[in-house]
Scaffold this active site. Sequence first.
Site, PDB file in Angstrom:
ATOM      1  N   GLU A  25       0.819  -1.222   0.000  1.00 33.32           N
ATOM      2  CA  GLU A  25       0.000   0.000   0.000  1.00 33.32           C
ATOM      3  C   GLU A  25       0.850   1.268   0.000  1.00 33.32           C
ATOM      4  O   GLU A  25       0.612   2.198   0.772  1.00 33.32           O
ATOM      5  CB  GLU A  25      -0.960  -0.015   1.190  1.00 33.32           C
ATOM      6  N   GLU A  78      -4.912  -8.824   0.648  1.00 33.25           N
ATOM      7  CA  GLU A  78      -5.646  -8.632   1.900  1.00 33.25           C
ATOM      8  C   GLU A  78      -7.133  -8.746   1.584  1.00 33.25           C
ATOM      9  O   GLU A  78      -7.638  -8.047   0.706  1.00 33.25           O
ATOM     10  CB  GLU A  78      -5.353  -7.268   2.547  1.00 33.25           C
TER      11      GLU A  78
END
Length: 810
Positions: A416, A492
């Site tokens: 991220e 995720e």
Amino acid sequence: MRFKFFTAVLLIATISVATRAQQRIETVLQSEWKFHKGEAVDAYKINFDDSNWETVSVPHDWAIAGPFIKDGNGSTGKLPWKDEGWYRKKLNLTENYSGKQIYLVCDGIMAFPKIYVNGKFAGQWDYGYNSFYLNITDFLKTGSENILAIHADTRNHDSRWYPGGGIFRKITLVAVNPVHVDTWGTQITTPVIKPNYADVRIGTIIRNASAAGSEVTVKHSIMNPEKELVAEKSVKGNIASGSAQRLETTLTLSEPQRWDVAHPNIYTVITRVYRNNELMDTYKSTFGVREMRFTADNGFYLNNCRIQLKGVNLHSDLGPLGMAFNKGAMERQLQIMQSMGCNAIRTSHNVPAPELLELCDSMGLLVYNEAFDKYDRKADITDTTDFDAFAKRNIGNFVKRDRNHPSIFIWSVGNEMHDVQTNSNNGLWRLHTMVNYVHKYDPTRPVTMACDMTGQAANRHFDLYDVHSWNYQRRYELARQLEPEKAVIVSESASTLSTRGFYEFPLPKKPDDFTNSLQISSYDLNAPYWAEIPDDDFKWQQEEPYVAGEFVWTGFDYIGEPTPYDNRWVKEHGMTDENASRSSYFGIVDLCGIPKDRYYLYKSYWKPDETTIHILPHWNWEGREGEITPVFVYTNGDCAELFLNGKSLGKKCKNPRAGKSVDRFRLMWDKVKYEPGELKAVAYLHGKKIGEQILTTTSDPVKLRISPDRKVIKADGSNLSFILLEAVDKEGNVYPLADNKISISIKGEGKIAGVGNGNPQSFKGFQSASVNLFYGKAMLIVQSGVDPGKIIIEATSDGLKKAVTTLETK
């Protein structure tokens, strides 16, 4: 260029035949460390007085003992991790070390460690999660006492969760002859794998620290999983004084035993280095024979068999033990995940302990091996960091240390990273730099990064890596459209939130409906606005075969990141920082490893061949008589019938074509009116009964129950037994509302390593002789001493019959 981050000056020495007889001496520096938290002027000096310092064992986490800072930052666990600390240890080197090259191999020190030997600066490192090593030969004296001093400083480290502090992984002193295999010096690949043979290519870096050039012979012996010799070959080379050279050769295995998730077959390479027919070094490496590939439209294949990745993310902390790594505790985590049907682990988001990879190799768990969270102070990258040099040394150590592990199927260079996805702050150049270094040190595996900004896929950062990897809510859709020739990993998934044993009514109308209770209902219907519930991910993967699988956020609760109940949320809702929680709600199991209800939902889907029948909630609802109390059943069956006090409440069946994901994977009776007594679920598969579960309204608790996960542990000073504490009624049923304080007494060859109960709102210390039950359960962790004998454990609580158990240490 001489670079102190990596290695000290090599010592040119001659050695005797007598000392060569013991080619390699490896000593784990575990006990008798002196520790001081805070500033200590001159602590690196030889004659510094550390007699009043605490004596600790390594691995060590200086913050886990607390105390909790109640009004502190819940995102990093409200523990005192941000500080500096000193460690000192005496090293008595016998004459066996004379003439040796001596390395200090450190598996993880948080953070910015500086190493001093006998009062002199020997080297440093700049990423707390990574392994590194130093040649400390110049600084040591054999035949006398030496002082090793290590300074760690977390004040410039940044984190989104609890990072701990200090020497949190093992340190090993390695002594070798001047001609030796370099640290992490073998690279083993299998370039050709056929049904009846496999080529094994071994590249070995041999270092020569002797005064003259040497002709060496490197002999590789391959042992099969049964420890039988199956192949052997030698290669020769000339290595100049003070240099290192890579020598490469290929051996062939006949009828190789493949490594896979069901049969994790491990081969061992024994590398022997000879000079003038004299054995100079013996080095062991392990590897596996397996083929792995991603396909654009059908995901991931292992040994030509499609494998759906059923993975979890795991942070580095071990719950009540903190960041101090313990192999037994890690093995227990993996066993709990594997029992649920998990077949893969993502090391979110940092370089893991090497023992994790050893365990995954032996247990048949695939590994998504990740190096960084962000390219900033969370990776110990500061404004003055030379990024290219940082990447080279950190990716170099990360990949060279881990690349022989058969469990690793992909590398990740980060998670991220918004500057990379938006190409700000030279983001794409930074990504390209990291990826190139991974490919340099391991050209055999794909590389990825975990993304979360859907629209930024238009920047085509995926052109720089090999597999799409995205977090949550089908955010991969644009990247997949722009580049359909790459498979997708959901790195995720879910981020479903729940508190073990806690239920609220009515059920939430939408996933991010949270209440002021500061706990989250275990009906498994809550998630943050940016995430989803498990059923959604199951459905999406059924519909899109190019998705290789998922990594659930997370397998275990972890310290810190208490979404939604962080400091910001409580202030927005009229509360104070003291109300913010100190650990997460994301886990499929709680912080102590006790399964939440969600564990059985995953098991029912991920492990369909094993019977699962699980009813929720508990059935002790005094005061709710006649009120609607929904009942869910998680089962691998396709239908179930629910009975309340013998009366059928109807049969429900999963609908595999339902548009609403929960109707595909769970059975729900939404209108059940509570009455005390007995709930029974009878499950069916293809019309045949596969089993039943009964849940009863319990009476008040009358005694404690104490249940060790193992009764015999090793007397090595680090082996653990996890002991479940429960309050039960006269029938032996767990009373699901018990919150009794339990006092613990231990006698014999052991001590309390930690306690916990899975409550994210508890601010009682993890290292205590008492613990409160939380919804009927708590966990005691007992650690062995170094002497064999017995450990007698007694648990007492006012008004309840005590419980006693005995462990044996061997």
